[in-house]
Design a protein around this motif. Structure first.
Motif, PDB file in Angstrom:
ATOM      1  N   MET A   1       0.845  -1.160   0.000  1.00  9.06           N
ATOM      2  CA  MET A   1       0.000   0.000   0.000  1.00  9.06           C
ATOM      3  C   MET A   1       0.902   1.239   0.000  1.00  9.06           C
ATOM      4  SD  MET A   1      -2.981   1.187   2.618  1.00  9.06           S
ATOM      5  CE  MET A   1      -2.094   0.805   4.079  1.00  9.06           C
ATOM      6  N   ILE A   2       0.563   2.189  -0.853  1.00 14.93           N
ATOM      7  CA  ILE A   2       1.340   3.424  -0.945  1.00 14.93           C
ATOM      8  C   ILE A   2       0.525   4.569  -0.351  1.00 14.93           C
ATOM      9  CG2 ILE A   2       2.476   5.063  -2.466  1.00 14.93           C
ATOM     10  CD1 ILE A   2       2.863   2.808  -4.477  1.00 14.93           C
ATOM     11  N   LYS A   3       1.057   5.155   0.685  1.00 18.89           N
ATOM     12  CA  LYS A   3       0.456   6.351   1.288  1.00 18.89           C
ATOM     13  C   LYS A   3       1.071   7.570   0.606  1.00 18.89           C
ATOM     14  CE  LYS A   3      -1.582   4.424   4.973  1.00 18.89           C
ATOM     15  NZ  LYS A   3      -2.866   4.633   5.524  1.00 18.89           N
TER      16      LYS A   3
ATOM     17  N   ILE B   1       5.680   5.015   1.219  1.00 17.60           N
ATOM     18  CA  ILE B   1       5.206   6.393   1.338  1.00 17.60           C
ATOM     19  C   ILE B   1       5.739   7.164   0.136  1.00 17.60           C
ATOM     20  CG2 ILE B   1       5.279   8.522   2.673  1.00 17.60           C
ATOM     21  CD1 ILE B   1       5.689   6.835   5.183  1.00 17.60           C
ATOM     22  N   SER B   2       4.834   7.801  -0.575  1.00 16.49           N
ATOM     23  CA  SER B   2       5.195   8.668  -1.685  1.00 16.49           C
ATOM     24  C   SER B   2       5.183  10.090  -1.152  1.00 16.49           C
ATOM     25  CB  SER B   2       4.183   8.504  -2.819  1.00 16.49           C
ATOM     26  OG  SER B   2       4.429   9.436  -3.834  1.00 16.49           O
TER      27      SER B   2
ATOM     28  N   MET C   1      10.009   9.555   8.930  1.00 16.30           N
ATOM     29  CA  MET C   1       9.911   8.306   8.163  1.00 16.30           C
ATOM     30  C   MET C   1      11.056   7.357   8.535  1.00 16.30           C
ATOM     31  SD  MET C   1       8.490   9.455   4.423  1.00 16.30           S
ATOM     32  CE  MET C   1       9.495  10.923   4.216  1.00 16.30           C
ATOM     33  N   LYS C   2      12.257   7.894   8.695  1.00 12.13           N
ATOM     34  CA  LYS C   2      13.399   7.057   9.089  1.00 12.13           C
ATOM     35  C   LYS C   2      13.153   6.421  10.455  1.00 12.13           C
ATOM     36  CE  LYS C   2      17.224   9.232   6.647  1.00 12.13           C
ATOM     37  NZ  LYS C   2      18.493   9.971   6.800  1.00 12.13           N
ATOM     38  N   SER C   3      12.597   7.186  11.374  1.00 13.65           N
ATOM     39  CA  SER C   3      12.349   6.652  12.714  1.00 13.65           C
ATOM     40  C   SER C   3      11.271   5.565  12.706  1.00 13.65           C
ATOM     41  CB  SER C   3      11.960   7.773  13.682  1.00 13.65           C
ATOM     42  OG  SER C   3      10.667   8.255  13.404  1.00 13.65           O
ATOM     43  N   ARG C   4      10.430   5.558  11.679  1.00 13.52           N
ATOM     44  CA  ARG C   4       9.380   4.542  11.546  1.00 13.52           C
ATOM     45  C   ARG C   4       9.816   3.358  10.686  1.00 13.52           C
ATOM     46  NH1 ARG C   4       8.012   8.121  14.462  1.00 13.52           N
ATOM     47  NH2 ARG C   4       5.946   8.728  15.112  1.00 13.52           N
TER      48      ARG C   4
ATOM     49  N   VAL D   1       8.968  13.906  -6.455  1.00 13.63           N
ATOM     50  CA  VAL D   1       8.295  12.836  -5.718  1.00 13.63           C
ATOM     51  C   VAL D   1       9.350  11.807  -5.326  1.00 13.63           C
ATOM     52  CG1 VAL D   1       6.564  11.013  -5.800  1.00 13.63           C
ATOM     53  CG2 VAL D   1       6.135  13.178  -6.966  1.00 13.63           C
ATOM     54  N   LYS D   2       9.423  11.511  -4.038  1.00 12.04           N
ATOM     55  CA  LYS D   2      10.384  10.527  -3.532  1.00 12.04           C
ATOM     56  C   LYS D   2       9.612   9.389  -2.880  1.00 12.04           C
ATOM     57  CE  LYS D   2      13.724  14.118  -2.626  1.00 12.04           C
ATOM     58  NZ  LYS D   2      15.099  13.876  -2.933  1.00 12.04           N
ATOM     59  N   LEU D   3      10.037   8.166  -3.156  1.00 16.76           N
ATOM     60  CA  LEU D   3       9.393   7.003  -2.561  1.00 16.76           C
ATOM     61  C   LEU D   3      10.237   6.468  -1.414  1.00 16.76           C
ATOM     62  CD1 LEU D   3       8.077   5.135  -5.694  1.00 16.76           C
ATOM     63  CD2 LEU D   3       6.710   5.914  -3.781  1.00 16.76           C
ATOM     64  N   TYR D   4       9.572   6.072  -0.361  1.00 15.05           N
ATOM     65  CA  TYR D   4      10.204   5.461   0.808  1.00 15.05           C
ATOM     66  C   TYR D   4       9.502   4.137   1.065  1.00 15.05           C
ATOM     67  CZ  TYR D   4      12.455   9.911   1.677  1.00 15.05           C
ATOM     68  OH  TYR D   4      13.225  11.040   1.554  1.00 15.05           O
ATOM     69  N   TYR D   5      10.287   3.089   1.289  1.00 14.53           N
ATOM     70  CA  TYR D   5       9.744   1.753   1.513  1.00 14.53           C
ATOM     71  C   TYR D   5      10.080   1.267   2.916  1.00 14.53           C
ATOM     72  CZ  TYR D   5       9.039   1.548  -3.516  1.00 14.53           C
ATOM     73  OH  TYR D   5       8.621   1.805  -4.794  1.00 14.53           O
ATOM     74  N   SER D   6       9.218   0.426   3.452  1.00 16.17           N
ATOM     75  CA  SER D   6       9.458  -0.183   4.756  1.00 16.17           C
ATOM     76  C   SER D   6      10.676  -1.102   4.643  1.00 16.17           C
ATOM     77  CB  SER D   6       8.232  -0.989   5.192  1.00 16.17           C
ATOM     78  OG  SER D   6       8.539  -1.765   6.314  1.00 16.17           O
ATOM     79  N   GLU D   7      11.687  -0.813   5.436  1.00 21.61           N
ATOM     80  CA  GLU D   7      12.938  -1.574   5.347  1.00 21.61           C
ATOM     81  C   GLU D   7      12.734  -3.046   5.679  1.00 21.61           C
ATOM     82  OE1 GLU D   7      17.547  -1.330   6.858  1.00 21.61           O
ATOM     83  OE2 GLU D   7      16.005  -0.370   8.068  1.00 21.61           O
ATOM     84  N   SER D   8      12.028  -3.342   6.741  1.00 21.30           N
ATOM     85  CA  SER D   8      11.872  -4.737   7.163  1.00 21.30           C
ATOM     86  C   SER D   8      11.087  -5.547   6.129  1.00 21.30           C
ATOM     87  CB  SER D   8      11.190  -4.814   8.531  1.00 21.30           C
ATOM     88  OG  SER D   8       9.914  -4.203   8.489  1.00 21.30           O
ATOM     89  N   GLN D   9      10.016  -4.980   5.590  1.00 23.93           N
ATOM     90  CA  GLN D   9       9.220  -5.689   4.590  1.00 23.93           C
ATOM     91  C   GLN D   9      10.004  -5.893   3.294  1.00 23.93           C
ATOM     92  OE1 GLN D   9       5.689  -3.327   4.215  1.00 23.93           O
ATOM     93  NE2 GLN D   9       4.624  -4.485   5.808  1.00 23.93           N
ATOM     94  N   THR D  10      10.782  -4.889   2.915  1.00 22.46           N
ATOM     95  CA  THR D  10      11.563  -4.992   1.688  1.00 22.46           C
ATOM     96  C   THR D  10      12.665  -6.030   1.833  1.00 22.46           C
ATOM     97  OG1 THR D  10      11.087  -2.671   1.221  1.00 22.46           O
ATOM     98  CG2 THR D  10      12.872  -3.677  -0.013  1.00 22.46           C
TER      99      THR D  10
END
Length: 78
Positions: free
Chosen positions: A1-3, A52-53, A19-22, A60-69
């Motif tokens: 899911m992209i927020k 997160i977009s 975002m980094k802290s999350r 536009v920068k995309l950030y992905y969940s590190e653990s899931q990736t």
């Protein structure tokens, strides 16, 4: 899911730190380390990865969940 998140240039560093802290890491980091960003985006659109977009002006920068990736990488999905 992209927020989707829209921020001002002045507030971007605050949101980036949030975002980094999350546990969300920039797509650039994953790209440099050999991950397939097209596959990652497809997984995020399918709801298998959290992303997160972040829109800053016209950028536009995309950030992905590190653990899931990392788990998706271990499973051979990205």
């Amino acid at each position: 899911m992209i927020k989707h998140l829209i921020v001002d240039r002045d507030d971007f560093s605050v949101y980036r730190d949030w975002m980094k802290s999350r546990g969300f890491i920039s797509a650039t980091y994953f790209s440099v380390n050999g991950f397939d960003l097209k596959k990652m985006k497809k997984l995020a659109e399918d709801g298998q990865l959290n992303a997160i977009s972040c829109s800053v002006g016209k950028s536009v920068k995309l950030y992905y969940s590190e653990s899931q990736t990392e788990l998706a990488h271990l499973r051979g999905l990205v």
